[in-house]
Design a protein around this motif. Structure first.
Motif, PDB file in Angstrom:
ATOM      1  N   TRP A 166       0.510  -1.291   0.025  1.00 53.85           N
ATOM      2  CA  TRP A 166      -0.146   0.248   0.187  1.00 53.85           C
ATOM      3  C   TRP A 166       0.348   1.821  -0.344  1.00 53.85           C
ATOM      4  O   TRP A 166      -0.036   2.309  -0.213  1.00 53.85           O
ATOM      5  CB  TRP A 166      -0.619  -0.158   1.240  1.00 53.85           C
ATOM      6  CG  TRP A 166      -0.026  -0.336   2.261  1.00 53.85           C
ATOM      7  CD1 TRP A 166      -0.462  -1.585   3.446  1.00 53.85           C
ATOM      8  CD2 TRP A 166       0.706   0.192   3.247  1.00 53.85           C
ATOM      9  NE1 TRP A 166       0.887  -1.441   4.174  1.00 53.85           N
ATOM     10  CE2 TRP A 166       1.439  -0.866   4.234  1.00 53.85           C
ATOM     11  CE3 TRP A 166       0.794   1.647   3.149  1.00 53.85           C
ATOM     12  CZ2 TRP A 166       2.039   0.317   5.347  1.00 53.85           C
ATOM     13  CZ3 TRP A 166       1.837   2.119   4.573  1.00 53.85           C
ATOM     14  CH2 TRP A 166       2.389   1.869   5.513  1.00 53.85           C
ATOM     15  N   THR A 173       0.172   3.349  -5.243  1.00 50.44           N
ATOM     16  CA  THR A 173      -0.674   3.913  -4.705  1.00 50.44           C
ATOM     17  C   THR A 173      -0.352   5.029  -4.471  1.00 50.44           C
ATOM     18  O   THR A 173      -1.231   5.704  -4.183  1.00 50.44           O
ATOM     19  CB  THR A 173      -0.036   2.807  -4.059  1.00 50.44           C
ATOM     20  OG1 THR A 173      -0.872   1.715  -4.269  1.00 50.44           O
ATOM     21  CG2 THR A 173      -1.175   2.654  -2.696  1.00 50.44           C
ATOM     22  N   CYS A 197       1.264   7.775   1.861  1.00 47.63           N
ATOM     23  CA  CYS A 197       0.372   6.981   2.394  1.00 47.63           C
ATOM     24  C   CYS A 197       0.585   6.318   3.944  1.00 47.63           C
ATOM     25  O   CYS A 197      -0.408   5.152   3.597  1.00 47.63           O
ATOM     26  CB  CYS A 197       1.444   5.511   1.043  1.00 47.63           C
ATOM     27  SG  CYS A 197       1.753   5.685  -0.692  1.00 47.63           S
ATOM     28  N   TRP A 233      -2.683   4.889   5.313  1.00 46.12           N
ATOM     29  CA  TRP A 233      -3.097   4.186   5.991  1.00 46.12           C
ATOM     30  C   TRP A 233      -3.467   3.964   6.912  1.00 46.12           C
ATOM     31  O   TRP A 233      -4.313   2.943   7.502  1.00 46.12           O
ATOM     32  CB  TRP A 233      -1.877   2.868   5.510  1.00 46.12           C
ATOM     33  CG  TRP A 233      -1.504   1.449   5.961  1.00 46.12           C
ATOM     34  CD1 TRP A 233      -1.253   1.305   7.548  1.00 46.12           C
ATOM     35  CD2 TRP A 233      -2.269   0.679   5.522  1.00 46.12           C
ATOM     36  NE1 TRP A 233      -1.416  -0.259   7.499  1.00 46.12           N
ATOM     37  CE2 TRP A 233      -1.883  -0.640   6.204  1.00 46.12           C
ATOM     38  CE3 TRP A 233      -2.869   0.505   5.073  1.00 46.12           C
ATOM     39  CZ2 TRP A 233      -1.958  -1.520   5.805  1.00 46.12           C
ATOM     40  CZ3 TRP A 233      -3.235  -1.014   4.539  1.00 46.12           C
ATOM     41  CH2 TRP A 233      -3.272  -1.922   5.610  1.00 46.12           C
ATOM     42  N   TYR A 266      -8.063  -0.182  -4.022  1.00 43.63           N
ATOM     43  CA  TYR A 266      -7.509   0.592  -2.708  1.00 43.63           C
ATOM     44  C   TYR A 266      -7.838   0.123  -1.719  1.00 43.63           C
ATOM     45  O   TYR A 266      -9.087   0.893  -1.948  1.00 43.63           O
ATOM     46  CB  TYR A 266      -6.486   1.637  -2.444  1.00 43.63           C
ATOM     47  CG  TYR A 266      -5.518   2.216  -1.328  1.00 43.63           C
ATOM     48  CD1 TYR A 266      -4.442   2.358  -1.066  1.00 43.63           C
ATOM     49  CD2 TYR A 266      -6.586   3.213  -0.257  1.00 43.63           C
ATOM     50  CE1 TYR A 266      -3.744   2.451   0.500  1.00 43.63           C
ATOM     51  CE2 TYR A 266      -5.768   3.256   0.858  1.00 43.63           C
ATOM     52  CZ  TYR A 266      -5.009   3.500   0.838  1.00 43.63           C
ATOM     53  OH  TYR A 266      -4.536   3.483   2.298  1.00 43.63           O
ATOM     54  N   ASN A 309      -7.722   1.247   3.079  1.00 48.15           N
ATOM     55  CA  ASN A 309      -6.622   1.342   4.343  1.00 48.15           C
ATOM     56  C   ASN A 309      -6.626   0.440   5.226  1.00 48.15           C
ATOM     57  O   ASN A 309      -7.567  -0.860   5.358  1.00 48.15           O
ATOM     58  CB  ASN A 309      -6.695   2.385   4.471  1.00 48.15           C
ATOM     59  CG  ASN A 309      -7.816   3.183   5.042  1.00 48.15           C
ATOM     60  OD1 ASN A 309      -8.407   2.378   5.746  1.00 48.15           O
ATOM     61  ND2 ASN A 309      -8.195   4.334   5.484  1.00 48.15           N
ATOM     62  N   TYR A 338      -4.739  -6.585   3.195  1.00 49.54           N
ATOM     63  CA  TYR A 338      -4.903  -5.788   1.599  1.00 49.54           C
ATOM     64  C   TYR A 338      -4.835  -6.303   1.001  1.00 49.54           C
ATOM     65  O   TYR A 338      -5.797  -6.006  -0.992  1.00 49.54           O
ATOM     66  CB  TYR A 338      -3.859  -5.001   1.511  1.00 49.54           C
ATOM     67  CG  TYR A 338      -3.437  -3.915   0.348  1.00 49.54           C
ATOM     68  CD1 TYR A 338      -3.624  -2.572   0.910  1.00 49.54           C
ATOM     69  CD2 TYR A 338      -2.792  -4.397  -1.336  1.00 49.54           C
ATOM     70  CE1 TYR A 338      -3.587  -1.762  -0.396  1.00 49.54           C
ATOM     71  CE2 TYR A 338      -2.802  -3.351  -1.375  1.00 49.54           C
ATOM     72  CZ  TYR A 338      -3.067  -2.214  -1.423  1.00 49.54           C
ATOM     73  OH  TYR A 338      -3.005  -0.919  -2.519  1.00 49.54           O
TER      74      TYR A 338
END
Length: 314
Positions: free
Chosen positions: A158, A163, A196, A200, A219, A221, A232
């Motif tokens: 991620w 991303t 990121c 997250w 995507y 989180n 994920y």
């Protein structure tokens, strides 16, 4: 022959005349010309020697007592004289040195290729190195998937550049359509390198879907993965139709919100609640949902972002 003798003697005499002046002259061009003259003189001498050897061979061939070995030896001497005249007296040693250098270079290249292949084998992912057991049997597909998931989780899938770019577009689109920043702590101070990690660890759930007919997840989180009860990687690529409750009410609410995001002039929608069906099978009730269109840098739609403020198990 008389002409060649005259040329040789002329060159020798000119050489003797030129040499005293060369010691007093610093001109590199003069030295170069002198070397060329000496080389030419050597060639003439070699040619003359070759002619003499040829005459000896012819005389030997005419004489009844001559042998073929003598003729061959004389021929070899003539050839050797010509080679030395053209290539220099040490041409054989120089040729051997060049061959040795070429062989050494080839061996070094082979060693480099072998070392690169060995390094590549050592750098293979853990999934490939552990795909067989100590007894040589192939492991099951589930074990391989677990190894791949473990390795990828360690590498933080991620947090890659793609991303990071996607989350940047999510942020820009939220500002454009909802006229506000995402509710992140110190959102205006978050750098591109920190983006990121900030998404997250956000306290609300966020998942982004593409613009395909299946609205597949691109995507999620950490909070969204907890809400859906899966990792994920397991959620990545899943269609949102699988994650929305199967009841008519839930499907209708989801279809209405998607239509508002894609077709209305506002390009966003808000729902007070929506029933979701996570991978684990236990339904959850998502609350305070905001959905908005995500655009590319060229302002063309590429997907949709969904933010859930809170949820509870049913």
């Amino acid at each position: 022959r008389q002409a060649s003798d005259s040329a040789s003697s002329g060159l020798s005499s000119s050489d003797s005349k030129v040499r005293p002046s060369s010691s007093n002259s610093s001109s590199s061009q003069f030295d170069h010309d002198l070397d060329e003259l000496e080389r030419f003189a050597s060639l003439l001498e070699a040619l003359e020697s070759g002619k003499q050897q040829q005459q000896l061979l012819q005389q030997s061939a005419r004489s009844p007592g001559s042998s073929s070995s003598d003729s061959s030896a004389a021929s070899d001497q003539a050839g050797e004289a010509l080679l030395q005249a053209f290539l220099g007296p040490d041409w054989e040693a120089e040729l051997l040195d060049e061959l040795a250098a070429v062989i050494d270079e080839d061996e070094e290249d082979d060693s480099a290729v072998t070392g690169t292949a060995a390094a590549g084998q050592q750098d293979l992912p853990q999934l490939h190195r552990l795909s067989t057991t100590s007894s040589g049997d192939v492991t099951s597909g589930n074990q391989q998937q677990q190894l791949a998931a473990q390795q990828t989780d360690d590498e933080q899938p991620w947090a890659d550049e793609v991303t990071n770019l996607l989350l940047g577009l999510v942020t820009i689109s939220h500002q454009k359509y909802l006229s506000s920043n995402l509710p992140l702590p110190n959102a205006e101070l978050i750098s591109e390198e920190e983006r990121c990690e900030a998404f997250w660890t956000a306290p609300w759930a966020l998942f982004v879907v593409d613009d395909s007919s299946g609205s597949c997840i691109e995507y999620v989180n950490f909070a969204a993965s907890q809400m859906f009860g899966s990792s994920y990687l397991d959620l990545f690529g899943r269609s949102t139709h699988e994650l929305v409750g199967s009841s008519l009410e839930a499907q209708s609410d989801w279809a209405y919100a998607v239509h508002q995001v894609e077709e209305s002039s506002k390009y966003f929608a808000q729902l007070p609640q929506l029933k979701l069906q996570p991978v684990t099978g236990q339904c959850v009730l998502a609350k305070d949902i905001t959905m908005w269109r995500v655009d590319s840098l060229e302002d063309t739609p590429i997907g949709m972002a969904v933010m859930v403020s809170s949820w509870e198990a049913l």
